[in-house]
Design an enzyme around this catalytic site. Structure first.
Site, PDB file in Angstrom:
ATOM      1  N   CYS A 297       0.803  -1.221   0.000  1.00  0.00           N
ATOM      2  CA  CYS A 297       0.000   0.000   0.000  1.00  0.00           C
ATOM      3  C   CYS A 297       0.840   1.277   0.000  1.00  0.00           C
ATOM      4  CB  CYS A 297      -0.975   0.003   1.168  1.00  0.00           C
ATOM      5  SG  CYS A 297      -0.231   0.259   2.783  1.00  0.00           S
ATOM      6  N   HIS A 345      -2.194   1.226   6.944  1.00  0.00           N
ATOM      7  CA  HIS A 345      -2.705   1.087   5.582  1.00  0.00           C
ATOM      8  C   HIS A 345      -2.999   2.461   5.002  1.00  0.00           C
ATOM      9  CE1 HIS A 345      -4.249  -1.058   2.144  1.00  0.00           C
ATOM     10  NE2 HIS A 345      -5.347  -0.313   2.167  1.00  0.00           N
ATOM     11  N   HIS A 357      -6.006   1.529  -4.026  1.00  0.00           N
ATOM     12  CA  HIS A 357      -5.029   1.049  -3.053  1.00  0.00           C
ATOM     13  C   HIS A 357      -4.613  -0.381  -3.384  1.00  0.00           C
ATOM     14  CE1 HIS A 357      -8.012  -1.129  -0.114  1.00  0.00           C
ATOM     15  NE2 HIS A 357      -8.483  -1.149  -1.341  1.00  0.00           N
TER      16      HIS A 357
END
Length: 385
Positions: A297, A345, A357
């Protein structure tokens, strides 16, 4: 990054990519799971779907945290390795200069031996062929002594500096070794957690996977609904702001012009970052990867903004501080959306409550609602440029 606490999109196609059913199982909502048939342990002692979900989610979250530690250790290792190489080169250069200084001392010692081991005295004067010979010899020895003293001082300085650099290099090597150990530990942790998660998911039956897929469809629909609500709120706020700006611009045109110019500049960069991220859709998530074939990510967000000419740090821990924090209601395309209290994240906001993402192992870079795991896991929104 690794999978998150709430459910992800189901095994249906998302952005043209089919999400593996096993991987999506880990993301199912606990609340929804409790409504399913096998919420309690089965008669054969197998864990219920809820228990599997909780265990897998915990493993993925631990792997996610370890991945960011791995990313940080890897970046630190690279910097320290360069530092060590620079120090070792410096030590080699200083050692060479020290050897030359030692050779110079040796040449003075040889010259002194050839001309006499001690300075001229009265006996030397008496043995000299003439007063002029004595004077010449005295001057020579005086010059040799002065130059020799300078050479000794230079050698001592070079020796001290070289020793300090050698000690500094030794300390840097020790730190590098420790960081490499941290890197190895983080890597082992990630691999172990993911292996355990895969083992648990492999035990699910086809019927259990089907039930999870149905639950995830409902979760996906709810996430889409909340994204649409956010889009309406942002559109209304933008309309109101535009009206207010238009009313006040007549009184301060220079301020309005400056603000518009800044907004336009950010929008241009953000468009480049989003275009890059969108071009990566379909590429696999791989922990620790920064492209071009795969990403995690933070690797994706870093690469996307790099394409727009903006340098971001490597990890989510640092990226969350690399810009201006804004409210979710004020989020603009290009902003970074961070998730979870431990900020492990990140996704790139593209507008209308959606983001791009790299979700987790077994999945691909994709576009989906920022509410994919529920509203509670959204940590913050940061504008990086």
């Amino acid at each position: 990054m690794a999978s998150h606490r709430k459910s992800r999109p189901s095994a249906t196609r998302v952005a043209g990519i089919r999400t593996p059913a096993l991987a999506t199982a880990a993301l199912t909502s606990v609340a929804l799971l409790s409504q399913t048939a096998n919420a309690a342990p089965s008669e054969d002692g197998k864990p219920s779907l809820e228990e599997v979900e909780k265990k897998v989610d915990a493993l993925y979250r631990q792997a996610e945290s370890a991945t960011e530690k791995y990313n940080a250790a890897k970046e630190k290792t690279g910097r320290q390795r360069k530092q060590v190489d620079t120090l070792l080169d410096d030590v080699a250069e200083r050692t060479d200069r020290l050897n030359k200084a030692r050779e110079e001392l040796g040449s003075f010692a040889a010259a002194q031996y050839r001309t006499g081991a001690s300075a001229p005295d009265t006996a030397t004067f008496l043995l000299a062929d003439s007063p002029q010979d004595y004077f010449d010899q005295t001057q020579l020895m005086s010059r040799l002594t002065s130059r020799q003293k300078d050479a000794v001082d230079d050698y001592a300085t070079q020796q001290s500096a070289t020793m300090k650099k050698r000690q500094e290099a030794a300390r840097s090597l020790e730190t590098l070794t420790e960081t490499q150990d941290d890197l190895k530990t983080a890597k082992t942790t990630v691999q172990a957690k993911l292996a355990s998660a895969r083992e648990l998911l492999s035990q699910l039956t086809a019927q259990e996977k089907a039930r999870l897929a149905e639950i995830e469809k409902r979760q996906q629909a709810e996430a889409a609904r909340k994204a649409a609500e956010l889009a309406k709120q942002q559109a209304a706020a933008a309309k109101q702001e535009g009206s207010s700006s238009s009313t006040s611009s007549s009184g301060s045109p220079s301020s309005s012009s400056s603000s518009s110019s800044s907004d336009a500049s950010y929008a241009t960069k953000a468009a480049k970052a989003i275009a890059f991220a969108r071009a990566q859709i379909g590429k696999p998530y791989v922990w620790g990867a920064t492209g071009p074939g795969s990403y995690d990510c933070s690797g994706l967000s870093q690469a996307a903004w790099k394409a727009a000419g903006v340098s971001l740090p490597r990890t989510t821990y640092d990226q969350v501080n690399a810009g201006t924090t804004v409210s979710l209601a004020d989020a603009q395309p290009g902003d970074l959306v961070f998730f979870y209290d431990d900020v492990t994240h990140v996704g790139i906001y593209v507008g209308n409550g959606m983001m791009i993402h790299a979700p987790k192992p077994g999945a691909y870079v994709r576009e989906e609602s920022i509410y994919y795991g529920g509203e509670s896991i959204i940590h913050s929104v940061v504008r990086p440029a």
